[in-house]
Write a protein that holds these residues in place. Structure first.
Motif, mmCIF file in Angstrom:
data_model
loop_
_atom_site.group_PDB
_atom_site.id
_atom_site.type_symbol
_atom_site.label_atom_id
_atom_site.label_comp_id
_atom_site.label_asym_id
_atom_site.label_seq_id
_atom_site.Cartn_x
_atom_site.Cartn_y
_atom_site.Cartn_z
ATOM 1 N N ASN A 126 1.081 -1.119 -0.058
ATOM 2 C CA ASN A 126 -0.042 0.072 0.029
ATOM 3 C C ASN A 126 0.815 1.259 0.140
ATOM 4 N N GLY A 127 1.972 1.287 -0.774
ATOM 5 C CA GLY A 127 2.747 2.290 -1.050
ATOM 6 C C GLY A 127 2.160 3.650 -1.484
ATOM 7 N N ASN A 128 1.134 3.485 -2.186
ATOM 8 C CA ASN A 128 0.527 4.641 -2.603
ATOM 9 C C ASN A 128 -0.524 5.080 -1.814
ATOM 10 N N PHE A 129 -1.038 4.298 -0.692
ATOM 11 C CA PHE A 129 -2.243 4.646 0.247
ATOM 12 C C PHE A 129 -3.455 4.788 -0.357
ATOM 13 N N GLU A 130 -3.704 4.018 -1.359
ATOM 14 C CA GLU A 130 -4.959 4.106 -1.926
ATOM 15 C C GLU A 130 -6.018 3.334 -1.179
ATOM 16 N N GLU A 131 -5.558 2.344 -0.609
ATOM 17 C CA GLU A 131 -6.436 1.362 0.396
ATOM 18 C C GLU A 131 -6.212 2.389 1.931
ATOM 19 N N GLY A 132 -7.514 2.468 2.066
ATOM 20 C CA GLY A 132 -7.227 3.096 3.533
ATOM 21 C C GLY A 132 -8.955 3.349 4.093
ATOM 22 N N PRO A 133 -9.168 4.020 5.136
ATOM 23 C CA PRO A 133 -10.425 4.255 5.590
ATOM 24 C C PRO A 133 -11.546 4.914 4.945
ATOM 25 N N TYR A 134 -12.585 5.024 5.209
ATOM 26 C CA TYR A 134 -13.748 5.586 4.233
ATOM 27 C C TYR A 134 -13.811 6.992 4.444
ATOM 28 N N VAL A 135 -13.618 7.887 3.633
ATOM 29 C CA VAL A 135 -13.510 9.138 3.781
ATOM 30 C C VAL A 135 -14.874 10.078 3.358
ATOM 31 N N LEU A 136 -15.393 10.591 4.332
ATOM 32 C CA LEU A 136 -16.727 11.082 4.158
ATOM 33 C C LEU A 136 -16.864 12.227 3.240
ATOM 34 N N PRO A 137 -17.740 11.898 2.423
ATOM 35 C CA PRO A 137 -17.748 12.982 1.109
ATOM 36 C C PRO A 137 -18.204 14.377 1.337
ATOM 37 N N LYS A 138 -18.876 14.557 2.393
ATOM 38 C CA LYS A 138 -19.406 15.974 2.734
ATOM 39 C C LYS A 138 -18.505 16.724 3.806
ATOM 40 N N THR A 139 -17.228 16.030 3.992
ATOM 41 C CA THR A 139 -16.459 16.622 5.185
ATOM 42 C C THR A 139 -15.209 16.885 4.376
ATOM 43 N N SER A 140 -14.510 18.234 4.607
ATOM 44 C CA SER A 140 -13.039 18.552 4.089
ATOM 45 C C SER A 140 -11.964 18.304 4.913
ATOM 46 N N SER A 141 -12.017 17.843 6.025
ATOM 47 C CA SER A 141 -11.008 17.737 6.956
ATOM 48 C C SER A 141 -10.078 16.729 6.957
ATOM 49 N N GLY A 142 -10.341 15.759 6.082
ATOM 50 C CA GLY A 142 -9.274 14.475 6.123
ATOM 51 C C GLY A 142 -9.931 13.517 7.275
ATOM 52 N N PRO B 161 -6.070 1.110 10.526
ATOM 53 C CA PRO B 161 -7.126 1.265 9.273
ATOM 54 C C PRO B 161 -6.486 1.810 8.011
ATOM 55 N N LEU B 162 -5.305 1.777 8.020
ATOM 56 C CA LEU B 162 -4.328 2.213 6.848
ATOM 57 C C LEU B 162 -3.571 0.877 6.383
ATOM 58 N N PRO B 163 -3.970 0.058 5.655
ATOM 59 C CA PRO B 163 -3.289 -1.505 5.684
ATOM 60 C C PRO B 163 -2.100 -1.446 5.162
ATOM 61 N N GLY B 164 -1.148 -2.110 5.697
ATOM 62 C CA GLY B 164 0.264 -2.107 5.457
ATOM 63 C C GLY B 164 1.128 -1.216 6.466
ATOM 64 N N TRP B 165 0.550 -0.245 6.957
ATOM 65 C CA TRP B 165 1.226 0.749 7.657
ATOM 66 C C TRP B 165 0.891 0.772 9.106
ATOM 67 N N MET B 166 2.048 1.403 9.831
ATOM 68 C CA MET B 166 1.534 1.621 11.503
ATOM 69 C C MET B 166 1.880 3.000 11.734
ATOM 70 N N ILE B 167 1.171 3.603 12.662
ATOM 71 C CA ILE B 167 1.418 4.884 13.387
ATOM 72 C C ILE B 167 2.129 4.628 14.637
ATOM 73 N N GLU B 168 3.280 4.675 14.646
ATOM 74 C CA GLU B 168 4.196 4.392 15.832
ATOM 75 C C GLU B 168 4.670 5.533 16.486
ATOM 76 N N SER B 169 3.687 6.283 16.967
ATOM 77 C CA SER B 169 3.956 7.672 17.340
ATOM 78 C C SER B 169 2.856 8.261 18.505
ATOM 79 N N LEU B 170 3.038 9.301 18.809
ATOM 80 C CA LEU B 170 2.061 9.710 19.924
ATOM 81 C C LEU B 170 0.848 10.489 19.479
ATOM 82 N N LYS B 171 1.123 11.211 18.215
ATOM 83 C CA LYS B 171 0.031 11.739 17.558
ATOM 84 C C LYS B 171 -0.370 10.990 16.164
#
Length: 378
Positions: A202-218, A231-241
């Motif tokens: 998933n190096g292109n990050f195309e597979e990931g969580p559902y993005v709400l179409p009516k919100t623009s905050s990511g 929820p981001l397949p292949g990747w881990m968020i190894e941090s505090l934020k």
């Protein structure tokens, strides 16, 4: 009469089939809370019956809020539609849904703080056999300018019917103080695979969580300590934020439709562990840019692969754009950790105090030998 009976039987079969079908992508039934309680099931904004909100079951102090509702000097705004729910002291809202057993899913929802000092949400799915198959998501840091953030949380479905629960564990003097919840959606995740042209998943990050179409905050993806199943397949968020998942409908994305914005400085680390051959030389390449979200200035990024590192400088005007970078390294272990984080804390130039950072996309890892072959062909 016979024809009527046959027609009714067919309609019943269709209805049964639709209710028995597994959920894939989109809002949960009444996931935007636009269908609300009857006036007889409310006392002011307080919901008085546990089944008053269609498709949901509630416990504790739950309010049904219309956009524009005033609480003292505070004006409560709903990001999509006209209604949301507020979870007060020890309040929860839950719904049962049919899913594909053994598959990975991502839950997305929007949330906003109101008047509590330390607001947080407990997100869980049952049944589950893993003691950590729940997430406690803190809401002290808000990342969007309108006060609403979208969050993602991943889980493994251990049954064909699950119960999704969002719970406010807080206890405030004012029982009405608690987070607002809106737009709860679900997405079936496809496990990514490595290919000959990229050792990363998933190096292109195309597979990931559902993005709400009516919100623009990511969509914020929480750290691993708060979510065992990314929820981001292949990747881990190894941090505090958290990191932010952005889409091309609302942001500038270097390649394709999805990318990741590193919004928390060095506290926002994106990592993946990949198999490598000791002594073999590899090339890590990636794109760095800005999301066209008023994030201006120096958006520095650091990339690591094993014992090697590279710092990438990107000067942003906040209007979109990107540059490309590479890191050449020799593998010293059979498993190499690839990691990215933002060098600086950055805020948007709109004076909202919203955190922002560099966007990373199109991450590729291949052997140096293959790189030479590709360059020779091109």
């Amino acid at each position: 009469m016979y024809r009527v009976a046959v027609l009714l039987a067919l309609l019943c079969a269709i209805c049964h089939s639709s209710t028995a079908s597994t959920f894939t992508n989109g809002l949960l039934p009444n996931g935007d809370f636009e269908y609300g309680p009857k006036p007889s099931e409310m006392k002011g904004t307080l919901v008085t019956s546990k089944t008053a909100i269609p498709k949901w079951e509630i416990t504790g102090y739950v309010e049904y809020i219309k956009s524009g509702h005033k609480q003292g000097d505070m004006l409560l705004i709903v990001p999509a539609g006209a209604f949301a729910v507020r979870l007060g002291n020890e309040a929860s809202i839950k719904q049962k849904i049919k899913v594909a057993k053994g598959q990975f899913y991502s839950l997305t929802f929007s949330a906003a703080r109101t008047c509590a000092q330390e607001e947080r949400l407990n997100v869980s799915v049952s049944p589950n056999s893993e003691p950590n198959d729940w997430g406690m998501l803190p809401m002290q840091t808000m990342y969007s300018s309108n006060g609403w953030d979208s969050y993602a949380w991943g889980f493994l479905a251990e049954a064909s019917e699950i119960e999704i629960s969002v719970h406010n564990p807080g206890v405030e003097e004012d029982p009405a103080c608690g987070p607002l919840i809106d737009s709860i959606a679900l997405k079936l995740l496809s496990p990514p695979k490595r290919g000959n042209d990229n050792l990363l998943k998933n190096g292109n990050f195309e597979e990931g969580p559902y993005v709400l179409p009516k919100t623009s905050s990511g969509v914020l993806i929480p750290p691993k300590i708060e979510d065992d199943h990314s929820p981001l397949p292949g990747w881990m968020i190894e941090s505090l934020k958290a990191v932010k998942y952005v889409d091309s409908d609302h942001f500038a994305v270097p390649v394709g439709k999805r990318a990741v914005e590193l919004v928390g400085g060095k506290e926002s680390a994106l990592t993946q562990v990949v198999r490598t051959i000791i002594g073999k030389t590899y090339v890590l390449s990636f794109a760095v840019g800005d999301a066209k979200n008023a994030c201006e200035g120096s958006l520095g990024l650091e990339a690591f692969a094993g014992n090697s590192t590279v710092k990438v400088a990107y000067k942003s005007t906040g209007k979109g754009g990107f540059t490309r970078a590479k890191l050449r390294f020799k593998a010293t272990q059979a498993r190499t950790r690839v990691m990215f984080f933002s060098t600086f804390y950055t805020m948007t130039s709109d004076h909202s105090g919203s955190l922002c950072g560099p966007v990373i996309d199109d991450v590729r890892l291949i052997s140096e030998r293959l790189t030479k072959v590709v360059n020779a062909i091109n």
